[in-house]
Design a protein around this motif. Structure first.
Motif, PDB file in Angstrom:
ATOM      1  N   GLN A  80       0.821  -1.196   0.000  1.00  0.00           N
ATOM      2  CA  GLN A  80       0.000   0.000   0.000  1.00  0.00           C
ATOM      3  C   GLN A  80       0.868   1.265   0.000  1.00  0.00           C
ATOM      4  O   GLN A  80       0.565   2.238  -0.660  1.00  0.00           O
ATOM      5  CB  GLN A  80      -0.926  -0.006   1.238  1.00  0.00           C
ATOM      6  CG  GLN A  80      -1.941   1.102   1.291  1.00  0.00           C
ATOM      7  CD  GLN A  80      -2.882   1.115   0.075  1.00  0.00           C
ATOM      8  OE1 GLN A  80      -3.234   0.063  -0.460  1.00  0.00           O
ATOM      9  NE2 GLN A  80      -3.258   2.306  -0.378  1.00  0.00           N
ATOM     10  N   ILE A  81       1.962   1.201   0.753  1.00  0.00           N
ATOM     11  CA  ILE A  81       2.819   2.391   0.882  1.00  0.00           C
ATOM     12  C   ILE A  81       4.253   2.005   0.545  1.00  0.00           C
ATOM     13  O   ILE A  81       4.725   0.936   0.931  1.00  0.00           O
ATOM     14  CB  ILE A  81       2.759   2.943   2.328  1.00  0.00           C
ATOM     15  CG1 ILE A  81       1.351   3.494   2.609  1.00  0.00           C
ATOM     16  CG2 ILE A  81       3.801   4.047   2.562  1.00  0.00           C
ATOM     17  CD1 ILE A  81       1.149   4.054   3.992  1.00  0.00           C
ATOM     18  N   ARG A  83       8.033   3.405   1.114  1.00  0.00           N
ATOM     19  CA  ARG A  83       8.746   4.401   1.922  1.00  0.00           C
ATOM     20  C   ARG A  83      10.211   4.392   1.482  1.00  0.00           C
ATOM     21  O   ARG A  83      10.816   3.327   1.347  1.00  0.00           O
ATOM     22  CB  ARG A  83       8.638   4.009   3.391  1.00  0.00           C
ATOM     23  CG  ARG A  83       9.353   4.950   4.327  1.00  0.00           C
ATOM     24  CD  ARG A  83       9.434   4.370   5.725  1.00  0.00           C
ATOM     25  NE  ARG A  83       8.138   4.231   6.364  1.00  0.00           N
ATOM     26  CZ  ARG A  83       7.833   3.247   7.211  1.00  0.00           C
ATOM     27  NH1 ARG A  83       8.701   2.317   7.520  1.00  0.00           N
ATOM     28  NH2 ARG A  83       6.642   3.184   7.769  1.00  0.00           N
ATOM     29  N   GLU A  99       7.287   9.124   1.801  1.00  0.00           N
ATOM     30  CA  GLU A  99       6.342   8.026   1.592  1.00  0.00           C
ATOM     31  C   GLU A  99       5.465   8.284   0.381  1.00  0.00           C
ATOM     32  O   GLU A  99       5.023   9.396   0.154  1.00  0.00           O
ATOM     33  CB  GLU A  99       5.453   7.851   2.830  1.00  0.00           C
ATOM     34  CG  GLU A  99       6.194   7.176   3.942  1.00  0.00           C
ATOM     35  CD  GLU A  99       5.301   6.751   5.102  1.00  0.00           C
ATOM     36  OE1 GLU A  99       4.092   7.034   5.061  1.00  0.00           O
ATOM     37  OE2 GLU A  99       5.841   6.122   6.025  1.00  0.00           O
ATOM     38  N   ASN A 101       1.863   6.930  -1.094  1.00  0.00           N
ATOM     39  CA  ASN A 101       0.713   6.091  -0.761  1.00  0.00           C
ATOM     40  C   ASN A 101      -0.055   5.790  -2.048  1.00  0.00           C
ATOM     41  O   ASN A 101      -0.402   6.703  -2.799  1.00  0.00           O
ATOM     42  CB  ASN A 101      -0.197   6.824   0.238  1.00  0.00           C
ATOM     43  CG  ASN A 101      -1.190   5.873   0.858  1.00  0.00           C
ATOM     44  OD1 ASN A 101      -1.651   4.928   0.209  1.00  0.00           O
ATOM     45  ND2 ASN A 101      -1.515   6.096   2.116  1.00  0.00           N
ATOM     46  N   SER A 103      -2.950   5.167  -2.532  1.00  0.00           N
ATOM     47  CA  SER A 103      -4.286   5.774  -2.595  1.00  0.00           C
ATOM     48  C   SER A 103      -4.237   7.155  -3.259  1.00  0.00           C
ATOM     49  O   SER A 103      -5.261   7.685  -3.666  1.00  0.00           O
ATOM     50  CB  SER A 103      -4.881   5.873  -1.190  1.00  0.00           C
ATOM     51  OG  SER A 103      -4.103   6.754  -0.428  1.00  0.00           O
ATOM     52  N   VAL A 207       3.903  -1.709   4.399  1.00  0.00           N
ATOM     53  CA  VAL A 207       4.771  -0.668   3.843  1.00  0.00           C
ATOM     54  C   VAL A 207       6.041  -1.339   3.348  1.00  0.00           C
ATOM     55  O   VAL A 207       6.649  -2.146   4.053  1.00  0.00           O
ATOM     56  CB  VAL A 207       5.141   0.375   4.919  1.00  0.00           C
ATOM     57  CG1 VAL A 207       6.091   1.428   4.342  1.00  0.00           C
ATOM     58  CG2 VAL A 207       3.895   1.028   5.481  1.00  0.00           C
TER      59      VAL A 207
END
Ligand SMILES: Cc1cc2nc3c(=O)[nH]c(=O)nc-3n(C[C@H](O)[C@H](O)[C@H](O)COP(=O)(O)OP(=O)(O)OC[C@H]3O[C@@H](n4cnc5c(N)ncnc54)[C@H](O)[C@@H]3O)c2cc1C
Length: 399
Positions: A80-81, A83, A99, A101, A103, A207
């Motif tokens: 999802q993420i 980093r 980061e 994301n 989304s 992550v």
């Protein structure tokens, strides 16, 4: 022995070759896929490939069309993420964190992470379901003879296959590419990557974390929990001799060293698999096709494992080949189709090979001044909204 025939002959049953066999087989083509090595499909096997592959969004579409995604999904960890951490200061600690994301650009995660040994297990099982796919492990290709209308490929068991399209998925030293006389350009970095799995007390929360200090990135990619503990796959790139020495370090010493290198972001790391080592190069074939021959995956391009590009580029190769084959099935493997394949893929491949080469060189820098410059560059790059969005979309293969 009479020659056998097939629409497509795939040389190589690595993850790219197996996916191509499932994709062409599912689309209804007769496929023979050969590989001299039997796929290792059990993580306890000492020869198991402990790397994982992050399948980015477009790769999932290819796997879906090949009848593979339903088998893989239950084992996949969403990313999802992403980093990125710079730890290039005097002490190994995070001094800059950026980061991404998923989304911000889509309802879906960036991708899904899967262990390579499991990919092989599910891919071989899928090929078993397809009556028109003949997967022969223990047999390799030896010779390639092409005419305008067909190719004849010699196999190690002494037999011969006549086919309309040869797909070379036989790795960075591709025997089929060499037989066709297609040259490559190669860059060496003096680096090697260690790949292994760890458990850790602090959850990864889906992550993926890439930590830059010197020698190359240290990347943790989320895996499903193991023995009730958060678990990650690690790729640790560094100068060849340093990586080689770490491969045989006592486990306790190795764990201490990798915990420091991870800046203790997930607490003390515990080794949860054997360690495997991989030479890092960047390589590109001069052409992606020859007479009756298409190069895909590492036979066509090799990149350092940064940004989960390698296999994702390979699946884009397969998607394009299949699209061209389905558009004009009567032209399977002819010059028009293969020229179109080269044209459609070459620029994208060149751009990604170049871009990842730059990222890798930036990640290798060792002097403090250059490390500071990298951190500044990283900060500037990721702070600009449109640049950031474009980078994210390129990472996904969407442009
Ligand atoms: C440490 C590391 C981490 C990585 N992580 C990622 C990631 O997260 N995401 C991603 O997209 N990519 C990743 N990659 C890249 C990815 O692993 C490769 O792109 C991919 O495995 C290459 O697949 P391939 O099938 O082309 O090559 P290979 O796996 O090398 O397969 C080639 C096959 O050809 C066979 N062969 C050889 N000779 C013959 C012959 N004569 N006849 C028939 N077959 C033959 C070999 O036995 C082998 O099975 C990573 C790479 C490394 C090194």
């Amino acid at each position: 022995m009479a020659d056998q025939t097939s629409d497509v002959l795939i040389s190589g049953g690595g993850i790219a070759g197996l996916t191509a066999a499932a994709a062409f087989g599912t689309a209804g083509f007769d496929v023979i896929c050969v590989d001299p090595a039997a796929p290792v499909t059990d993580q306890e096997d000492a020869r198991a490939d402990m790397r994982t592959t992050a399948m980015l969004q477009p790769a999932r579409d290819v796997l879906n069309a090949a009848g593979l995604w339903a088998r893989l999904e239950p084992h996949a960890s969403p990313l999802q993420i992403m980093r990125i951490v710079d730890a290039g200061g005097s002490d190994p600690e995070a001094r800059l964190t950026k980061e991404f994301n998923a989304s911000d650009i889509s309802d879906l995660p960036f991708g899904w992470n899967l262990p390579n040994w499991l990919l092989r297990r599910e891919m071989v099982a899928r090929l078993d379901e397809l009556a028109n796919v003949d997967f022969r492990s223990g047999t390799g290709t030896t010779t390639l003879f092409t005419r305008e209308r067909e190719a004849r490929v010699g196999l190690t068991d002494g037999s011969r296959v006549r086919t309309r399209l040869v797909v070379a998925a036989d790795g960075r030293n591709s025997p089929m590419r060499q037989a066709a006389g297609i040259e490559v350009s190669t860059k060496r970095y003096g680096q090697k990557a260690l790949a292994f799995a760890v458990t850790h007390p602090i959850p990864h929360e889906n992550v993926s974390t890439e930590i830059h200090r010197t020698g190359g990135p240290f990347t943790l990619v989320p895996l499903p929990d193991r023995d009730g503990l958060p678990c990650s796959a690690i790729v640790w790139m560094d100068d060849g001799p340093l990586s080689q020495a770490r491969l045989s370090l006592e486990v306790e010493e190795f764990e201490a060293e990798m915990s420091v290198r991870s800046c203790h972001l997930f607490g003390p790391l515990t080794l949860a698999s054997h360690r495997s080592i991989w030479p890092i190069i960047s390589q590109k074939a001069d052409r992606l096709s020859g007479e009756r021959l298409a190069l895909i995956a590492e036979a066509a391009h090799v990149v350092p494992p940064i940004g989960a590009q390698g296999l994702n580029m390979s699946l884009a190769d397969t998607a394009k080949l299949l699209e061209l084959a389905q558009e004009r099935p009567e032209g399977l493997g002819d010059r028009q189709m293969l020229d179109a394949y080269h044209k459609a893929r070459y620029n994208d491949v060149s751009l990604r090979v170049q871009g990842i080469d730059l990222l890798n060189r930036a990640s290798q820098v060792s002097t403090p001044a250059l490390r500071d410059a990298r951190a500044l560059g990283l900060n500037a790059l990721y702070s600009l909204g449109p640049v950031r969005r474009t980078l994210m979309q390129m990472g996904l293969g969407v442009r």
